[in-house]
Scaffold this active site. Sequence first.
Site, mmCIF file in Angstrom:
data_model
loop_
_atom_site.group_PDB
_atom_site.id
_atom_site.type_symbol
_atom_site.label_atom_id
_atom_site.label_comp_id
_atom_site.label_asym_id
_atom_site.label_seq_id
_atom_site.Cartn_x
_atom_site.Cartn_y
_atom_site.Cartn_z
ATOM 1 N N HIS A 168 0.795 -1.261 0.060
ATOM 2 C CA HIS A 168 0.222 0.124 0.106
ATOM 3 C C HIS A 168 1.059 1.294 0.132
ATOM 4 O O HIS A 168 1.599 1.693 1.227
ATOM 5 C CB HIS A 168 -0.823 0.040 1.349
ATOM 6 C CG HIS A 168 -1.774 -1.096 1.327
ATOM 7 N ND1 HIS A 168 -2.206 -1.886 2.275
ATOM 8 C CD2 HIS A 168 -2.440 -1.816 0.298
ATOM 9 C CE1 HIS A 168 -3.135 -2.945 2.106
ATOM 10 N NE2 HIS A 168 -3.254 -2.968 0.771
ATOM 11 N N GLU A 171 1.422 4.071 2.681
ATOM 12 C CA GLU A 171 2.045 3.780 3.931
ATOM 13 C C GLU A 171 3.266 3.794 3.823
ATOM 14 O O GLU A 171 4.169 2.906 4.047
ATOM 15 C CB GLU A 171 1.442 2.363 4.278
ATOM 16 C CG GLU A 171 -0.105 2.089 4.456
ATOM 17 C CD GLU A 171 -0.476 0.767 4.345
ATOM 18 O OE1 GLU A 171 -2.020 0.807 4.081
ATOM 19 O OE2 GLU A 171 0.040 -0.216 4.472
ATOM 20 N N HIS A 261 3.397 -2.560 6.725
ATOM 21 C CA HIS A 261 2.373 -1.672 6.592
ATOM 22 C C HIS A 261 2.170 -0.739 7.661
ATOM 23 O O HIS A 261 2.627 -0.576 8.490
ATOM 24 C CB HIS A 261 1.039 -2.363 6.409
ATOM 25 C CG HIS A 261 0.861 -3.607 5.253
ATOM 26 N ND1 HIS A 261 0.044 -3.220 4.267
ATOM 27 C CD2 HIS A 261 1.394 -4.583 4.964
ATOM 28 C CE1 HIS A 261 0.032 -4.210 3.382
ATOM 29 N NE2 HIS A 261 0.833 -4.914 3.853
ATOM 30 N N GLU A 338 1.793 -3.647 11.393
ATOM 31 C CA GLU A 338 1.243 -2.431 11.209
ATOM 32 C C GLU A 338 2.057 -1.385 11.947
ATOM 33 O O GLU A 338 2.042 -1.498 13.286
ATOM 34 C CB GLU A 338 -0.394 -2.651 11.398
ATOM 35 C CG GLU A 338 -1.050 -3.404 10.684
ATOM 36 C CD GLU A 338 -1.417 -2.808 9.108
ATOM 37 O OE1 GLU A 338 -1.132 -1.669 8.969
ATOM 38 O OE2 GLU A 338 -1.904 -3.851 8.535
HETATM 39 ZN ZN LIG Z 1 -1.736 -1.494 4.360
#
Ligand SMILES: [Zn+2]
Length: 378
Positions: A168, A171, A261, A338
Amino acid sequence: MTLNISSAFDGGNILVKDASDPSNVRLEIRKDNESDFYQWFYFRVTGERGQDIRLIIENAGGAAYPKGWDDYNAVVSYDLMEWKRVPTRYDGQALTIETTLSRDAVYLAYFAPYPSDRHAQLVAGAQSSGAAKVSILGQTLDGRDLDLITIGEPAEGKPTLWITARQHPGETMAEWWMEGFLERLLDLTDEMAMKLREQAVLYVVPNMNPDGSARGHLRTNAAGVNLNREWQSPSMEKSPEVFLVLEEMKKNGVDFALDVHGDEAIPYNFIAGTEGIPSWTDKQAALLNGFSHAYVASSGGEFQTKYGYPKNKPGQANLTICNNAVAEKFDCLAMTLEMPFKDNAELPDERFGWSPPRSKRLGANVIDAILTVLPDLR
Ligand SMILES: [Zn+2]
């Protein structure tokens, strides 16, 4: 004085609706190409030193993760090195950013950008260290190279580790994390790094989505495809980035996979495991537990295990997601890391929030955690 606003540069994203009144500048975030996702913004405002400005992102409420705007502060930079937080308000619809120009031109972004030229430097620096091999998995839809960095010599019995980031593209903390990770891993004077380089083979993809990164996307590649939903059946037409990495994984095997991420809403560093895959084993559970606890210890309180996503129920995992697909296919420990866009609520920093230096430190600190589980991976 009227402001000039531009985003025609690497990673830039904003639409200007009306910039004639500096106290009421009306903006919108542009959607990812061929997609409805949007949240990433990055633009430059040029005015006059000392001027107060008020910028209103009018379509914030329709962004991919509106909860990401609660308790959120945008970042600004005058030198493109240090990114500071500025007061930001969300009323359920619009995001209002207020600041005073302390120089003539200021950059604003959702999070500190990680530009394409810095990525090129990261890869060039890795090969210059003498401890890494640089190769290309293939080309993206926009014709960019998909870079692979390989560290360690493959040998019988050595575990194979895959570390990937930035599927992504918005990010960006994920590639800041990579920079910290690679700097330490390739530091020839660091004993722990040396141990890891000798005892494992590491395949590192520091940017899984170079097209989305350059285009200023939040979540998708050039074709508007969310790469982290492509791991069951990727294609060269829609998701070459995933297709190429998966082919290389099949060739070399996977004993450990960490996909990095950022999460828009949750103000903590956490891991999502693969508890919901059909073939979930006690061994995978023990490795996940061992790694998580080691990371808590090595990260100086930045990583934690209390807050995160709810665990998938047995058999309920989405097998199009990287960590689930890889854990299921290769019967290994696979995780999604994350990091916050906002801050780590356990160690808040009002001035900078979660930041590039903290992301880099967390990347460097993962080496100790990997070493803890390394003997048990195979
Ligand atoms: Zn992500």
